[in-house]
Design an enzyme around this catalytic site. Sequence first.
Site, PDB file in Angstrom:
ATOM      1  N   LYS A  72       0.837  -1.200   0.000  1.00 35.47           N
ATOM      2  CA  LYS A  72       0.000   0.000   0.000  1.00 35.47           C
ATOM      3  C   LYS A  72       0.872   1.250   0.000  1.00 35.47           C
ATOM      4  CE  LYS A  72      -3.747   2.206   2.680  1.00 35.47           C
ATOM      5  NZ  LYS A  72      -4.638   2.049   3.844  1.00 35.47           N
ATOM      6  N   SER A 141      -9.265   2.487   3.004  1.00 32.73           N
ATOM      7  CA  SER A 141      -8.323   3.204   2.169  1.00 32.73           C
ATOM      8  C   SER A 141      -7.380   2.279   1.414  1.00 32.73           C
ATOM      9  CB  SER A 141      -7.509   4.154   3.058  1.00 32.73           C
ATOM     10  OG  SER A 141      -6.780   3.404   4.040  1.00 32.73           O
ATOM     11  N   SER A 165     -10.073  -0.007   7.182  1.00 33.33           N
ATOM     12  CA  SER A 165      -9.508   0.021   5.834  1.00 33.33           C
ATOM     13  C   SER A 165      -8.878  -1.268   5.353  1.00 33.33           C
ATOM     14  CB  SER A 165      -8.479   1.146   5.734  1.00 33.33           C
ATOM     15  OG  SER A 165      -9.092   2.391   5.964  1.00 33.33           O
TER      16      SER A 165
END
Length: 422
Positions: A72, A141, A165
């Site tokens: 990420k 996210s 998330s």
Amino acid sequence: MTEMLSAAALAQAIRAGHLSPADVAERCLEAIAARESEVGAFASFDAEALRAAAQAPGLAATALAGLPVGIKDILDTVDFATERGSPLFAGYYPAADSAVVRMIARTGGLIAGKTVTTEFAFMQPSPTRNPRRLSHSPGGSSSGSAAAVAAGMLPIAIGTQTGGSVIRPASFCGVTGYKPSFKLLPVLGLKPFAWSLDTIGLFGAHVADVAFAMAAITGRDFDLDAETARPRFAVAKTMRAGLASDDAHAALEHAVRAAERAGAQVEVVELPPALEAGDAASAVVQAYEASLAMADEWDRHRDKLSPLLHAYLEEAQTTTPDAYDAARRAARKARNAQADLLAGFDALLTFSAPGEAPEGHATTGSPTFNRLWTLTGAPCVNVTGLTGATGLPIGVQAVGRFGRDRTALAAARFLERAVADA
């Protein structure tokens, strides 16, 4: 729909000599070539670098067996830009990898690229689309990580969770999401948003895949076969159950019935008030810590923040130290209450998300069924296999006791199998 890649099965095939790391890399590259243009899971990616890395000798003997892993884009990487979903960090290359990236590299994982994050891992929707249905949200996210696994582009991807998330995008995209116990994976090299909440997690096709990856990365024993075959489940819908759709209620009830038919012990419980109070405390803790974690961006560059994040941080500045300290006390009481509640259970079953992925891309969805468990630091697993009325995935969340991650994963795998057999 591209078939998801099983990390555990691929690693086993590599060790048996049936596949090579280069073969697996090519499978990933084929899926990326087929779907990335419409899904948009990657913030940065280097196909030739992955091909070259997959040729390194000795990968088959490593813990991760040369499997490609997505990171990420909120975690620092030397070889890929770390842009954090914000124009403020466009083209930024840190001097050091984050700790978890080094752990992955040391154990034979190949850093395939950076997966899309929302702006600073908050709630401004990202460009990523849900591979299950492109017109619907992939969640946030960790949208890119969940989407990359769902689209068969990667067998393992790393995400983070401050509110919901990991679990929410896993539910929306129909993949296994695993948020470990707080601090089980080090957050060094992570751009923080709320340091008491930020937790690094994993995405994979199945529970066995995230357990395999976690064992490989950390060196811990996550042999799920060593756990009891018939877990004890608590079931709780929380005070926020009214926010769940009919589909989410049906999915949870279906999962509970499947677990009972498979021989699990199931008991409906009420969350004690001290634990429920943790939900409100989470919002205060996050706001106060975000106001400090994002202090430089707010003080110097607030005009370059999205309206959504700007408004949130503006309000967050008003959170007082007294309110924060009270929220921290409430958080401690919530953790103690959860430990007492789950003392006789292997996991608690509840909603992963309010329902199917929202249509459109104006929102990443709500973390209402996740933030309490992030606050308590509990291990959480999104269990796949169920769908809503329109055919999109709806997950069920298995929440374990703090520090009992293997037990929580074993219970989640039991439920996964029970749902598949129902």
